[in-house]
Enzyme design. Structure first.
Site, PDB file in Angstrom:
ATOM      1  N   ASN A  93       0.882  -1.168   0.000  1.00 29.45           N
ATOM      2  CA  ASN A  93       0.000   0.000   0.000  1.00 29.45           C
ATOM      3  C   ASN A  93       0.919   1.217   0.000  1.00 29.45           C
ATOM      4  O   ASN A  93       1.517   1.535   1.021  1.00 29.45           O
ATOM      5  CB  ASN A  93      -0.892  -0.033   1.254  1.00 29.45           C
ATOM      6  CG  ASN A  93      -1.696   1.238   1.435  1.00 29.45           C
ATOM      7  OD1 ASN A  93      -1.779   2.074   0.521  1.00 29.45           O
ATOM      8  ND2 ASN A  93      -2.286   1.404   2.609  1.00 29.45           N
ATOM      9  N   LYS A 140       0.205   4.280  -0.305  1.00 32.77           N
ATOM     10  CA  LYS A 140      -0.392   5.490   0.299  1.00 32.77           C
ATOM     11  C   LYS A 140      -0.108   6.701  -0.602  1.00 32.77           C
ATOM     12  O   LYS A 140      -0.072   6.548  -1.810  1.00 32.77           O
ATOM     13  CB  LYS A 140       0.126   5.672   1.729  1.00 32.77           C
ATOM     14  CG  LYS A 140      -0.027   4.385   2.551  1.00 32.77           C
ATOM     15  CD  LYS A 140       0.155   4.570   4.019  1.00 32.77           C
ATOM     16  CE  LYS A 140      -0.069   3.226   4.715  1.00 32.77           C
ATOM     17  NZ  LYS A 140      -0.057   3.331   6.168  1.00 32.77           N
ATOM     18  N   HIS A 177      -9.553   1.598   4.160  1.00 36.77           N
ATOM     19  CA  HIS A 177      -8.326   1.684   4.971  1.00 36.77           C
ATOM     20  C   HIS A 177      -8.576   2.625   6.157  1.00 36.77           C
ATOM     21  O   HIS A 177      -9.325   3.599   6.029  1.00 36.77           O
ATOM     22  CB  HIS A 177      -7.167   2.187   4.110  1.00 36.77           C
ATOM     23  CG  HIS A 177      -5.855   2.097   4.813  1.00 36.77           C
ATOM     24  ND1 HIS A 177      -5.434   3.039   5.713  1.00 36.77           N
ATOM     25  CD2 HIS A 177      -4.883   1.143   4.776  1.00 36.77           C
ATOM     26  CE1 HIS A 177      -4.255   2.675   6.203  1.00 36.77           C
ATOM     27  NE2 HIS A 177      -3.898   1.532   5.651  1.00 36.77           N
ATOM     28  N   GLU A 204      -6.929   4.935   7.328  1.00 41.23           N
ATOM     29  CA  GLU A 204      -6.639   6.356   7.034  1.00 41.23           C
ATOM     30  C   GLU A 204      -7.788   6.997   6.256  1.00 41.23           C
ATOM     31  O   GLU A 204      -8.071   8.190   6.423  1.00 41.23           O
ATOM     32  CB  GLU A 204      -5.301   6.458   6.268  1.00 41.23           C
ATOM     33  CG  GLU A 204      -4.126   6.169   7.194  1.00 41.23           C
ATOM     34  CD  GLU A 204      -2.914   5.538   6.524  1.00 41.23           C
ATOM     35  OE1 GLU A 204      -2.800   5.584   5.282  1.00 41.23           O
ATOM     36  OE2 GLU A 204      -2.071   4.985   7.258  1.00 41.23           O
ATOM     37  N   GLU A 251      -5.888  -4.823  10.198  1.00 39.90           N
ATOM     38  CA  GLU A 251      -4.825  -3.880  10.512  1.00 39.90           C
ATOM     39  C   GLU A 251      -5.132  -3.139  11.814  1.00 39.90           C
ATOM     40  O   GLU A 251      -5.895  -2.168  11.809  1.00 39.90           O
ATOM     41  CB  GLU A 251      -4.676  -2.848   9.391  1.00 39.90           C
ATOM     42  CG  GLU A 251      -4.341  -3.448   8.046  1.00 39.90           C
ATOM     43  CD  GLU A 251      -3.735  -2.410   7.107  1.00 39.90           C
ATOM     44  OE1 GLU A 251      -2.603  -2.631   6.662  1.00 39.90           O
ATOM     45  OE2 GLU A 251      -4.374  -1.383   6.850  1.00 39.90           O
ATOM     46  N   GLY A 262       2.239   2.008  10.711  1.00 44.05           N
ATOM     47  CA  GLY A 262       3.248   3.052  10.567  1.00 44.05           C
ATOM     48  C   GLY A 262       3.957   3.411  11.868  1.00 44.05           C
ATOM     49  O   GLY A 262       4.635   4.431  11.942  1.00 44.05           O
ATOM     50  N   SER A 311       2.983  -2.414  10.273  1.00 46.97           N
ATOM     51  CA  SER A 311       4.420  -2.577  10.536  1.00 46.97           C
ATOM     52  C   SER A 311       4.973  -3.942  10.150  1.00 46.97           C
ATOM     53  O   SER A 311       5.868  -4.470  10.813  1.00 46.97           O
ATOM     54  CB  SER A 311       4.733  -2.244  12.000  1.00 46.97           C
ATOM     55  OG  SER A 311       4.415  -0.874  12.262  1.00 46.97           O
ATOM     56  N   GLY A 354       2.666  -1.270   4.243  1.00 50.33           N
ATOM     57  CA  GLY A 354       2.803   0.152   3.913  1.00 50.33           C
ATOM     58  C   GLY A 354       4.257   0.519   3.678  1.00 50.33           C
ATOM     59  O   GLY A 354       4.817   0.282   2.610  1.00 50.33           O
TER      60      GLY A 354
HETATM   61  P1  PGA Z   1       2.631   0.059   7.602  1.00 46.36           P
HETATM   62  O1  PGA Z   1       1.201   0.368   6.932  1.00 46.36           O
HETATM   63  O2  PGA Z   1       3.115  -1.240   7.023  1.00 46.36           O
HETATM   64  O3  PGA Z   1       3.497   1.221   7.205  1.00 46.36           O
HETATM   65  O4  PGA Z   1       2.408  -0.023   9.076  1.00 46.36           O
HETATM   66  C1  PGA Z   1       0.299  -0.677   6.707  1.00 46.36           C
HETATM   67  C2  PGA Z   1      -0.970  -0.127   6.089  1.00 46.36           C
HETATM   68  O5  PGA Z   1      -1.405   0.973   6.467  1.00 46.36           O
HETATM   69  O6  PGA Z   1      -1.562  -0.780   5.223  1.00 46.36           O
END
Ligand code: PGA
Length: 248
Positions: free
Chosen positions: A10, A12, A95, A97, A167, A173, A213, A234
């Site tokens: 992803n 983003k 997602h 976000e 998630e 993140g 993560s 991500g």
């Molecule tokens: P991350 O994000 O691997 O940077 O924690 C995962 C995601 O938001 O899909």
């Protein structure tokens, strides 16, 4: 009938179109693994150049979002038909976000999921709890509610082909990955919830990813869990590490 793993990046809001082409070219040889489905979910403006760069490889280009209407006066939105015409097969829906910054709700997630299936797109449906919810012990109740609403009016056949990404928001993140036991527990609860809504066969077919993560060092342990069928990645999807994750 083992489920094929699906490992999706992803991106983003990262990578301009020219950077996207460069990244696809860098990662292409590193993610060449036909034993897993490899998807790069990229910003809308990167879809076509990334698709071009990925030609002839095992990489599927996916989208990070889409709207639930067919077309019309929705300035700034991307329709499912636009994605399909560009050659997209996978689209991330809901997602955290999008839920946090763009006011998406379980109800809009459900509308998008239904619309994606109408266009034969495979939704990667995101769910997951906040830190407060985890600390208060309501994680599984909360995630079950997200899943039940996301799958409203979705048929068993459609559900079997869907992808769910669990998630935990506190792990996104932050570098704070869920323990394998925490991730497996919720992924199993999601599969049980699908069995409850549909049946055992649908639950056995649906693919459930863990996200939050995921890194080159924790991927193999996470993906070895009985109910974890891959990851939504991500930060690490923008680096050569993604090759190590795909070849966990
Ligand atoms: P991350 O994000 O691997 O940077 O924690 C995962 C995601 O938001 O899909």
């Amino acid at each position: 009938m083992a489920r094929k793993k699906i490992i999706a990046g992803n991106w983003k809001m990262n990578m301009t179109p020219s950077q996207a082409v460069e990244l696809v070219n860098t990662l292409k040889p590193l993610v060449a693994n036909d034993d897993v489905d490899v998807v790069f979910c990229v910003p809308a403006i990167d879809i076509i150049p990334a698709m071009e760069a990925a030609k002839g490889s095992n990489i599927h280009i996916g989208a990070e979002n889409m709207y639930f209407e067919e077309k019309g006066a929705y300035t700034g939105e991307i329709s499912p038909a636009m994605l399909v015409d560009a050659g997209v097969k996978y689209v991330i829906i809901g997602h955290s976000e999008r839920r946090e910054y763009f006011a998406e709700t379980d109800e809009t997630v459900n509308k998008k999921v239904l619309k994606a299936f109408e266009h034969s797109l495979t939704p990667i449906i995101c769910c997951g709890e906040t830190l407060t919810q985890r600390e208060q012990g309501v994680t599984i109740d909360f995630v079950r509610q997200q899943i039940k609403i996301a799958f409203l009016n979705v048929t068993a056949q459609q559900a079997a082909s869907a992808v769910i990404a669990y998630e935990p928001i506190w792990a996104i993140g932050t570098g704070k990955v869920a323990t394998t036991a925490q991730a497996q527990e919720v992924c199993k609860a999601i599969r049980d919830c699908i069995a409850e809504i549909y049946d055992e066969a649908t639950a056995a077919a649906i693919r459930i990813q863990y996200g939050g993560s995921v890194s080159a060092s924790n991927a193999s342990e996470l993906f070895a869990q009985a109910d974890i069928d891959g990851g939504l990645v991500g930060g690490a999807s923008l680096k050569p590490d993604f090759g190590q994750i795909v070849n966990y």
